[in-house]
Scaffold this motif. Structure first.
Motif, PDB file in Angstrom:
ATOM      1  N   TYR A  18       0.819  -1.197   0.000  1.00  0.00           N
ATOM      2  CA  TYR A  18       0.000   0.000   0.000  1.00  0.00           C
ATOM      3  C   TYR A  18       0.857   1.252   0.000  1.00  0.00           C
ATOM      4  CZ  TYR A  18      -3.636  -3.326   1.308  1.00  0.00           C
ATOM      5  OH  TYR A  18      -4.490  -4.391   1.345  1.00  0.00           O
ATOM      6  N   GLY A  19       0.328   2.291  -0.611  1.00  0.00           N
ATOM      7  CA  GLY A  19       0.995   3.586  -0.626  1.00  0.00           C
ATOM      8  C   GLY A  19       0.784   4.324   0.688  1.00  0.00           C
ATOM      9  N   PRO A  20       1.263   5.563   0.760  1.00  0.00           N
ATOM     10  CA  PRO A  20       1.235   6.314   2.012  1.00  0.00           C
ATOM     11  C   PRO A  20      -0.127   6.912   2.382  1.00  0.00           C
ATOM     12  CG  PRO A  20       2.235   7.623   0.286  1.00  0.00           C
ATOM     13  CD  PRO A  20       1.980   6.257  -0.296  1.00  0.00           C
ATOM     14  N   ASP A  21      -1.127   6.853   1.502  1.00  0.00           N
ATOM     15  CA  ASP A  21      -2.424   7.487   1.769  1.00  0.00           C
ATOM     16  C   ASP A  21      -3.310   6.580   2.623  1.00  0.00           C
ATOM     17  OD1 ASP A  21      -4.755   8.940   1.813  1.00  0.00           O
ATOM     18  OD2 ASP A  21      -4.924   9.144  -0.367  1.00  0.00           O
ATOM     19  N   THR A  22      -2.981   6.514   3.902  1.00  0.00           N
ATOM     20  CA  THR A  22      -3.714   5.648   4.826  1.00  0.00           C
ATOM     21  C   THR A  22      -5.160   6.090   4.987  1.00  0.00           C
ATOM     22  OG1 THR A  22      -1.666   5.166   6.004  1.00  0.00           O
ATOM     23  CG2 THR A  22      -3.711   4.703   7.179  1.00  0.00           C
ATOM     24  N   ASP A  23      -5.413   7.398   4.980  1.00  0.00           N
ATOM     25  CA  ASP A  23      -6.784   7.885   5.158  1.00  0.00           C
ATOM     26  C   ASP A  23      -7.704   7.372   4.051  1.00  0.00           C
ATOM     27  OD1 ASP A  23      -6.063   9.243   7.468  1.00  0.00           O
ATOM     28  OD2 ASP A  23      -5.797  11.172   6.448  1.00  0.00           O
ATOM     29  N   GLN A  61       6.194  -1.581   5.457  1.00  0.00           N
ATOM     30  CA  GLN A  61       5.197  -0.828   4.713  1.00  0.00           C
ATOM     31  C   GLN A  61       3.924  -1.676   4.677  1.00  0.00           C
ATOM     32  OE1 GLN A  61       6.644   0.581   1.018  1.00  0.00           O
ATOM     33  NE2 GLN A  61       4.825   1.760   0.547  1.00  0.00           N
ATOM     34  N   PRO A  62       2.752  -1.073   4.921  1.00  0.00           N
ATOM     35  CA  PRO A  62       1.520  -1.852   4.954  1.00  0.00           C
ATOM     36  C   PRO A  62       1.276  -2.584   3.640  1.00  0.00           C
ATOM     37  CG  PRO A  62       1.113   0.431   5.621  1.00  0.00           C
ATOM     38  CD  PRO A  62       2.515   0.356   5.127  1.00  0.00           C
ATOM     39  N   GLY A  63       0.641  -3.748   3.758  1.00  0.00           N
ATOM     40  CA  GLY A  63       0.326  -4.528   2.573  1.00  0.00           C
ATOM     41  C   GLY A  63      -0.683  -5.607   2.890  1.00  0.00           C
ATOM     42  N   GLY A  64      -0.938  -6.452   1.916  1.00  0.00           N
ATOM     43  CA  GLY A  64      -1.889  -7.530   2.090  1.00  0.00           C
ATOM     44  C   GLY A  64      -1.492  -8.740   1.256  1.00  0.00           C
ATOM     45  N   LEU A  65      -2.035  -9.888   1.634  1.00  0.00           N
ATOM     46  CA  LEU A  65      -1.806 -11.140   0.924  1.00  0.00           C
ATOM     47  C   LEU A  65      -3.156 -11.732   0.573  1.00  0.00           C
ATOM     48  CD1 LEU A  65      -0.059 -13.602   0.001  1.00  0.00           C
ATOM     49  CD2 LEU A  65      -0.307 -14.456   2.341  1.00  0.00           C
ATOM     50  N   LEU A  66      -3.314 -12.118  -0.686  1.00  0.00           N
ATOM     51  CA  LEU A  66      -4.514 -12.801  -1.143  1.00  0.00           C
ATOM     52  C   LEU A  66      -4.082 -14.107  -1.800  1.00  0.00           C
ATOM     53  CD1 LEU A  66      -4.745  -9.538  -1.953  1.00  0.00           C
ATOM     54  CD2 LEU A  66      -7.035 -10.258  -2.524  1.00  0.00           C
ATOM     55  N   LEU A  67      -4.649 -15.210  -1.373  1.00  0.00           N
ATOM     56  CA  LEU A  67      -4.450 -16.483  -2.055  1.00  0.00           C
ATOM     57  C   LEU A  67      -5.675 -16.668  -2.934  1.00  0.00           C
ATOM     58  CD1 LEU A  67      -3.121 -18.758   0.828  1.00  0.00           C
ATOM     59  CD2 LEU A  67      -1.818 -17.537  -0.933  1.00  0.00           C
ATOM     60  N   ILE A  89      -3.031   1.183  -3.846  1.00  0.00           N
ATOM     61  CA  ILE A  89      -2.085   0.080  -3.989  1.00  0.00           C
ATOM     62  C   ILE A  89      -0.873   0.589  -4.762  1.00  0.00           C
ATOM     63  CG2 ILE A  89      -1.691  -2.230  -4.895  1.00  0.00           C
ATOM     64  CD1 ILE A  89      -4.780  -2.596  -4.784  1.00  0.00           C
ATOM     65  N   GLU A  90       0.271   0.562  -4.114  1.00  0.00           N
ATOM     66  CA  GLU A  90       1.502   1.045  -4.730  1.00  0.00           C
ATOM     67  C   GLU A  90       2.132  -0.017  -5.630  1.00  0.00           C
ATOM     68  OE1 GLU A  90       5.477   2.087  -2.551  1.00  0.00           O
ATOM     69  OE2 GLU A  90       4.126   3.826  -2.468  1.00  0.00           O
TER      70      GLU A  90
END
Length: 96
Positions: A10-15, A48-54, A78-79
């Motif tokens: 994820y990019g820096p735009d958390t809001d 850095q925030p992110g996610g995992l999808l299977l 999504i960066e």
């Protein structure tokens, strides 16, 4: 059917990300109910925030097409996205 490990950074735009999280999770829920998303969740230990999808689909092109439906993709939070085909040998996603 092939299984893919998809990671988001994820990019820096958390809001914006938090604002659109309910729609993102609704999309994931629909993909899970359809049998496309096998499991998903945030990557909490990364710098850095992110996610995992299977995910499972006929091929990588289908995964790419499906990911365009994620609300996070349309709002630009999504960066980076990495898609890797994965062959589970043990566990609930292993295929005979």
């Amino acid at each position: 059917m092939p299984v893919f490990a998809v990671t988001y950074t994820y990019g820096p735009d958390t809001d914006s990300r938090m604002e659109h999280r309910p729609a993102h999770r609704q999309w994931q829920s629909q993909m899970h109910e359809a049998g496309t998303i096998l499991a998903s969740g945030p990557l909490d230990d990364e710098p850095q925030p992110g996610g995992l999808l299977l995910m499972q689909a006929a091929d990588r092109a289908e995964i790419e097409r499906l990911l365009t439906g994620d609300p996070y993709a349309s709002v630009g939070v999504i960066e980076d996205t990495a898609i890797r085909q994965w062959t589970p040998v043990f566990g609930p996603f292993a295929q005979d």
